[in-house]
Design an enzyme around this catalytic site. Structure first.
Site, PDB file in Angstrom:
ATOM      1  N   CYS A  86     -11.748  -1.606 -35.825  1.00  0.00           N
ATOM      2  CA  CYS A  86     -11.878  -3.067 -35.857  1.00  0.00           C
ATOM      3  C   CYS A  86     -12.861  -3.490 -36.954  1.00  0.00           C
ATOM      4  O   CYS A  86     -12.576  -3.317 -38.121  1.00  0.00           O
ATOM      5  CB  CYS A  86     -12.262  -3.588 -34.472  1.00  0.00           C
ATOM      6  SG  CYS A  86     -11.938  -5.355 -34.292  1.00  0.00           S
ATOM      7  N   HIS A 202      -8.306  -1.162 -30.526  1.00  0.00           N
ATOM      8  CA  HIS A 202      -9.430  -0.504 -29.858  1.00  0.00           C
ATOM      9  C   HIS A 202      -8.965   0.598 -28.895  1.00  0.00           C
ATOM     10  O   HIS A 202      -8.838   0.340 -27.700  1.00  0.00           O
ATOM     11  CB  HIS A 202     -10.221  -1.534 -29.055  1.00  0.00           C
ATOM     12  CG  HIS A 202     -11.012  -2.473 -29.891  1.00  0.00           C
ATOM     13  ND1 HIS A 202     -12.225  -2.131 -30.450  1.00  0.00           N
ATOM     14  CD2 HIS A 202     -10.758  -3.743 -30.280  1.00  0.00           C
ATOM     15  CE1 HIS A 202     -12.691  -3.169 -31.137  1.00  0.00           C
ATOM     16  NE2 HIS A 202     -11.824  -4.145 -31.059  1.00  0.00           N
ATOM     17  N   GLU A 204     -10.745   2.931 -27.824  1.00  0.00           N
ATOM     18  CA  GLU A 204     -11.864   3.271 -26.931  1.00  0.00           C
ATOM     19  C   GLU A 204     -11.873   2.428 -25.652  1.00  0.00           C
ATOM     20  O   GLU A 204     -12.559   2.763 -24.693  1.00  0.00           O
ATOM     21  CB  GLU A 204     -13.206   3.151 -27.675  1.00  0.00           C
ATOM     22  CG  GLU A 204     -13.740   1.741 -27.888  1.00  0.00           C
ATOM     23  CD  GLU A 204     -13.143   1.006 -29.090  1.00  0.00           C
ATOM     24  OE1 GLU A 204     -12.060   1.405 -29.548  1.00  0.00           O
ATOM     25  OE2 GLU A 204     -13.753   0.022 -29.545  1.00  0.00           O
TER      26      GLU A 204
END
Lengths: 227, 80
Positions: A86, A202, A204
């Site tokens: 990002c 994302h 994660e």
């Protein structure tokens, strides 16, 4: 795998990405933007999401000139791994680690939602736990994710198969769900040596069934095995 | 010395903000606006009194930070 997670003023995803890396068995050290050196033994540098330096002037522009980035560029030049997620992707582009730039979303709105991606190749240190062509569901949250580069660069990226991920719908159609206007539905790209990956989504966020799914786990599992 | 660096988008680069401003101007009834492209202006005071040194310094500033040469052009003006 020893990962150094860089924090700039305004970074806000360093904790999440560190957790995902640890879950995959990596050793994680945090590094500060004003440091001149990376922690000893760093295999992977992670530039996490957030709003480094408030995104002033251009997203990632000031962060890309922070002291630590000289060390990150040297690390990449030696063939070290770098992952930019990002805002980290925006920093990597501004720092010259990856070509092109992330511009304001074509629809002008900040887009925060779940998004399908197509994994373009699985023969890299970032994606070997996936299968090429896998459709994964992760999330996106950005206002400047519109990937732009000149025609020649785009031709090179495509010719060298350096697009890592593309936005698509649940069936894998990349013409249906481009959230920001990116060229060729590009969600992530690799450097020439495939050791630097920048991506807007994302992964994660998607490492626990409890919080929406585990489709992002493959990226960290891949990195955990690398180096 | 006072100087101004103007950063503008290169031709052909999509400028959604410029488009939105263009739409807003039209909706306010301001007639005759054909198109809008948004850019940035940096007013910078430099310590040197030497014009060519000032220009060189600002060129470096523009290329290192103020403009992203992938999508932007810049112009340096030393006002004096």
């Amino acid at each position: 795998m020893h990962a150094a997670v860089i924090t700039f003023p305004g970074t806000n995803r360093e904790g999440d990405v560190a957790r995902a890396l640890k879950q995959a068995g990596a050793k994680v050290t945090h590094a500060w933007h004003a440091d001149y050196e990376l922690p000893k033994g760093t295999d992977l540098v992670v530039l996490p999401g957030g709003f480094a330096y408030g995104d002033y002037m251009r997203t990632g522009a000031i962060a890309a000139r922070a002291h630590i980035m000289d060390a990150v560029r040297a690390h990449a030049a030696k063939g070290g791994y770098v992952l930019g997620i990002c805002n980290g992707f925006q920093v990597a582009c501004e720092a010259g680690l990856l070509p092109g730039i992330l511009m304001r979303n074509a629809g002008l709105k900040f887009v925060c939602r779940m998004q399908h991606l197509r994994v373009e190749r699985n023969d890299t240190a970032f994606t070997n736990a996936y299968t090429a062509g896998d459709i994964i569901k992760v999330c996106i949250a950005h206002g400047e994710g519109n990937y732009i580069c000149d025609d020649e660069t785009l031709k090179r990226l495509e010719g060298e198969a350096r697009v890592g991920f593309r936005y698509c719908d649940a069936a894998g159609d990349i013409t249906k769900e481009n959230p920001n206007g990116s060229l060729n539905a590009i969600a992530g790209i690799y450097s020439e040596n495939l050791r630097v990956l920048g991506m807007m989504p994302h992964p994660e966020n998607l490492i626990e069934t409890l919080v929406g799914g585990t489709d992002g786990k493959g990226l960290f599992a891949s990195l955990g095995k690398a180096a | 010395m006072k100087a101004r660096v103007t950063v503008t988008l290169k031709n052909g680069v999509l400028d959604p903000q410029g488009k939105a401003i263009e739409g807003a101007l039209k909706s306010f009834g301001i007639e005759g606006v054909a198109s809008v492209r948004q850019g940035k202006v940096f007013d910078i005071e430099v310590e040197t009194q030497d014009k060519s040194r000032a220009e060189a310094l600002l060129k470096e500033a523009a290329e290192k930070l103020l403009a992203n040469m992938v999508v932007e052009n810049y112009k340096v003006e030393v006002v004096g």
